[in-house]
Design an enzyme around this catalytic site. Structure first.
Site, short mmCIF file in Angstrom:
data_model
loop_
_atom_site.label_atom_id
_atom_site.label_comp_id
_atom_site.label_asym_id
_atom_site.label_seq_id
_atom_site.Cartn_x
_atom_site.Cartn_y
_atom_site.Cartn_z
CG HIS A 538 -1.76 1.21 1.36
ND1 HIS A 538 -2.34 1.58 2.54
CD2 HIS A 538 -2.13 2.15 0.46
CE1 HIS A 538 -3.02 2.70 2.38
NE2 HIS A 538 -2.90 3.06 1.12
CG LEU A 549 5.42 0.02 0.91
CD1 LEU A 549 4.24 0.25 -0.03
CD2 LEU A 549 6.62 -0.51 0.13
CD GLU A 550 -0.78 0.93 5.95
OE1 GLU A 550 -1.10 1.01 7.14
OE2 GLU A 550 -1.62 1.01 5.02
CB ILE A 551 4.67 -4.84 3.85
CG1 ILE A 551 5.76 -3.90 3.34
CG2 ILE A 551 4.78 -6.22 3.21
CD1 ILE A 551 5.81 -3.71 1.85
#
Length: 799
Positions: A538, A549-551
């Site tokens: 994301h 940044l979302e993983i």
């Protein structure tokens, strides 16, 4: 769609005009605003003061503790006499080459241990050489780095910050002792010379730097709530002038080689391969008197501004005005920098100015603002590594991006800039051309600002292969991809169809990442042939500027897939956090209750402008009303509605999101339509004259709330949801939670994030306030169990 609400750079017209209902951006724009507008606040919390000291981090779902990794005791040998320096070489001309080489690090940092060893080295190698040394060159034994800054863990390790004063004084004594030797001192810089690294260079008689893209100079201590403590506030302005010096110190900006030469910060710029030889030649000439170090002459205009009482008073007035505007009085460091410089100008002779500087440094080190900002930096350092092992990730050389819109083109850009071979695919030539134009325009802007060379621009462009559905070879190209990142519309069926199509043309080990901001990753992976290779990535828009940044792994995602996504994101320049696969993930999930509470405060009679003002004073770059207009009322409304229908129950109650739904019917979409809560004419923004009448049907009663209660109601909804995410293991620990909301929503950086903020206020006090609000306003304010537990036990989220 949700992600774009969280990720919009709200104050940027360039992005706002591109905002679409399917966009995914909102409060994280606040971080972007900080990066670009807050001259006296942290821009990105990037490597201001390098913290690369080896650390071991003990993590739990409640507390975090960072401790230094035990290191072996250094034993001198003839081949390595010093721990922090290579052996000193003396040239036939009598030039001593002193090379920094901190152990077990990729960069050099200044620590108290390095300072102590430098004193021993000077006594043994320079003073003990019976006058054979005629000049000294300070450089680095490490490639592409001079000194990246001071070791912030030295500061953290001192419990009583006033104890820093004698330690700093000892360092200043050493610098002054070197100067009194009357031996020419030369700094030969290749790579970063930041913070204490630049301060070391400022004590030298001559500074040479390379034209390497990795070379940058700066004093970024303000980003950590500190000031330059080794003479920086006194030694910089004589070289570059007061105006330039204040700009460097108050913004913490990096200065590139060409500009450094132009302003007089360095005396010479050379190619990296020539650095040491040129430094030796310069040192020899300085020693024999055939070369003198000359300061750049001041223009008559700068003389009038900086060296006359009238001009200087005007200048300080403007500096103070700028700091007040950018910091809202929330950051003490800029004011201390001003005070230190002014004191030095009034006490030019003697050491009183240096004593004042280190006293102010120690005072700042004691502030909660500095603790918070250092905590963010410490968190960034921790986020550089994942917990899956050094060999877990798969190698990635080729990244394929599906969709060449704003998000896809941004992902392609940051990938190409970091050396990945990028395949950018859209359905037709028009679509992919827009994506290529977006990247090219951004690179041309960087080139114009001299942040990128023509050569690098060409390299980046050559890394991108544009493809369309009609391109017969696209399947062959995608067969070589190591990672697919899709950035198409938020449609589950479309995304599942893309997964199926990609599994037909890619290798068995190819990873598929979705940039969705709302759709569960497990739903996208359902029915896939290789679900273990599917993960969420994301990104936040605009991708080239936003740091987070979302993983998001789903239950069946392999560790190798998660680790690979993390390492790709890190290489792209992002700070990555791993979060659980739930509606809204982490950042958007915390945003939902906040948006509902905005509508609740409108219902309770809070004027729109007062709402904005209250949150700006809390520390947010912009208020929620302005932000909703900048992003788009339609997008904001969709986010609130989506999360209201998710799994958050009563926590999404308390407001009336129809406020924005009905605005959409009127065509009041915010700035992009010229009218929302405000009306827009060019750069002018005024309250929509029709909004007062429109809101009357939603205002139930004017509770005449004061500013603090407005802030507490809004922020407590944010904070409680963050704590609930920790309780439900959506995030791994408080560090992840703080980093996510500071970089993802712009949560006031000087407060350190929601968990450090609770620590500073006190969990018991905060739970008490929320309990009162529960009785007063309803169950949406009920504090979650983990907050109650911490309140009862007196525990803190950060040790």
């Amino acid at each position: 769609m949700i992600a774009r609400l969280v990720t919009s750079r709200a104050a940027s017209a360039a992005v706002v005009r591109r905002a679409l209902p399917s966009a995914s951006t909102l409060l994280s724009s606040r971080v972007y605003l900080l990066r670009n507008n807050a001259a006296a606040t942290p821009r990105a919390f990037s490597a201001a003061v390098d913290a690369t000291t080896a650390t071991a981090t003990t993590k739990s779902t409640s507390t975090t503790t960072t401790t230094a990794t035990p290191t072996a005791v250094f034993t001198p040998t003839p081949d390595r006499k010093y721990e922090y320096f290579t052996n000193v070489d003396v040239t036939p001309e009598g030039v001593a080459m002193v090379r920094f080489d901190c152990p077990n690090k990729s960069v050099n940092t200044i620590s108290f241990k390095l300072k102590d060893e430098a004193k021993i080295l000077w006594a043994n190698e320079i003073e003990g050489s019976s006058s054979s040394v005629k000049a000294v060159v300070f450089t680095s034994a490490k490639p592409n780095t001079f000194i990246a800054g001071a070791d912030i863990f030295d500061i953290q390790s001192i419990e009583h910050k006033q104890d820093l004063i004698p330690l700093i004084a000892d360092g200043l004594d050493f610098f002054q002792h070197m100067k009194k030797s009357h031996i020419p001192l030369i700094a030969a810089i290749n790579g970063p010379a930041l913070g204490g690294g630049l301060e070391w260079a400022l004590w030298c008689d001559y500074r040479i730097c390379t034209d390497s893209p990795k070379t940058k100079l700066g004093l970024p201590e303000v980003k950590l709530g500190l000031l330059p403590g080794f003479g920086g506030t006194q030694n910089l302005h004589p070289l570059v002038g007061l105006q330039a010096a204040m700009d460097i110190m108050l913004t913490g900006k990096d200065i590139r080689p060409s500009k450094a030469k132009k302003m007089g910060l360095v005396d010479m710029v050379v190619a990296p391969a020539s650095l040491e030889q040129v430094a030796v030649d310069v040192a020899t000439q300085l020693a024999n008197g055939t070369l003198e170090s000359k300061r750049k002459p001041k223009s008559w205009m700068n003389y009038l501004i900086e060296d006359t009482s009238v001009g200087r008073n005007m200048m300080w007035g403007q500096v103070k005005k700028m700091v007040d505007k950018m910091s809202n009085g929330n950051y003490p460091a800029p004011y201390s920098i001003i005070e230190s410089v002014q004191y030095g100008l009034d006490h030019k002779s003697g050491n009183a100015k240096f004593e004042k500087e280190r006293q102010l440094f120690a005072q700042l080190a004691e502030t909660p603002e500095s603790e918070a900002l250092i905590g963010i930096f410490d968190g960034m350092t921790q986020m550089k590594k994942h917990s899956f092992g050094s060999d877990a990730a798969k190698p990635v050389k080729t990244v394929a991006v599906m969709g060449a819109g704003l998000m896809g083109a941004g992902i392609a850009q940051v990938s190409a800039e970091k050396g990945y071979s990028v395949l950018l695919k859209d359905k037709d030539d028009a679509g992919v051309s827009r994506g290529v134009s977006y990247m090219t325009d951004n690179w041309n802007k960087k080139k114009k600002k001299r942040h990128m060379t023509e050569y690098q621009c060409n390299i980046n462009s050559s890394n991108v292969t544009p493809l369309t559905d009609d391109c017969g070879s696209w399947k062959k190209h995608f067969g070589q991809a190591d990672l697919i990142i899709e950035a198409v519309f938020e449609d589950l069926d479309l995304k599942k169809r893309i997964v199926a199509d990609m599994e037909q043309v890619t290798r068995e080990d190819c990873i598929f990442a979705t940039n969705t901001s709302a759709i569960p990753i497990a739903s996208i992976a359902e029915g896939a042939g290789r679900p273990e290779n599917i993960v969420g990535m994301h990104y936040f828009s605009p991708v080239p500027q936003m740091p987070l940044l979302e993983i998001i792994p789903h239950a069946g995602t392999s560790d190798a897939t998660t680790a690979t996504a993390f390492e790709v994101g890190t290489k792209q320049g992002k700070t990555c956090i791993v979060v659980k696969d739930v509606p809204g993930f982490y950042v958007n999930r915390c945003l939902g209750p906040f948006l509902v509470e905005v509508s609740a405060l409108i219902r309770d009679g809070v004027p729109l402008e007062k709402l904005d003002q209250a949150m700006k004073k809390f520390g947010m770059p912009v208020g929620p009303i302005t932000l909703a207009d900048e992003v788009g009322i339609d997008v904001t409304s969709h986010v609130a509605k989506f999360l209201s229908n998710a799994d958050m129950g009563v926590r999404m109650d308390g407001g009336d999101i129809r406020v924005m739904e009905n605005m959409i019917e009127k065509g009041w979409l915010g700035k992009k339509s010229g009218k929302g809560f405000y009306t827009y004419s060019g750069k002018k923004k005024v309250l929509n004259p029709e909004i007062g009448g429109y809101l009357k049907e939603y205002v139930k009663d004017d509770l005449k709330l004061d500013e603090q209660e407005i802030q507490n109601r809004l922020v407590s909804r944010f904070v409680n949801e963050a704590a609930k995410c920790l309780e439900d293991e959506i995030i791994e620990n408080p560090v992840v939670g703080d980093i996510g909301l500071v970089f993802g929503t712009g949560f006031a950086p000087f407060r350190g994030g929601p968990f450090r903020y609770i620590d500073q206020v006190g969990a018991d006090k905060y739970v008490g306030m929320m309990t009162d609000y529960t009785a007063k306003y309803g169950p949406q304010f009920e504090p979650c169990d983990i907050l109650k537990d911490y309140a009862a036990s007196g525990k803190k989220f950060h040790n």
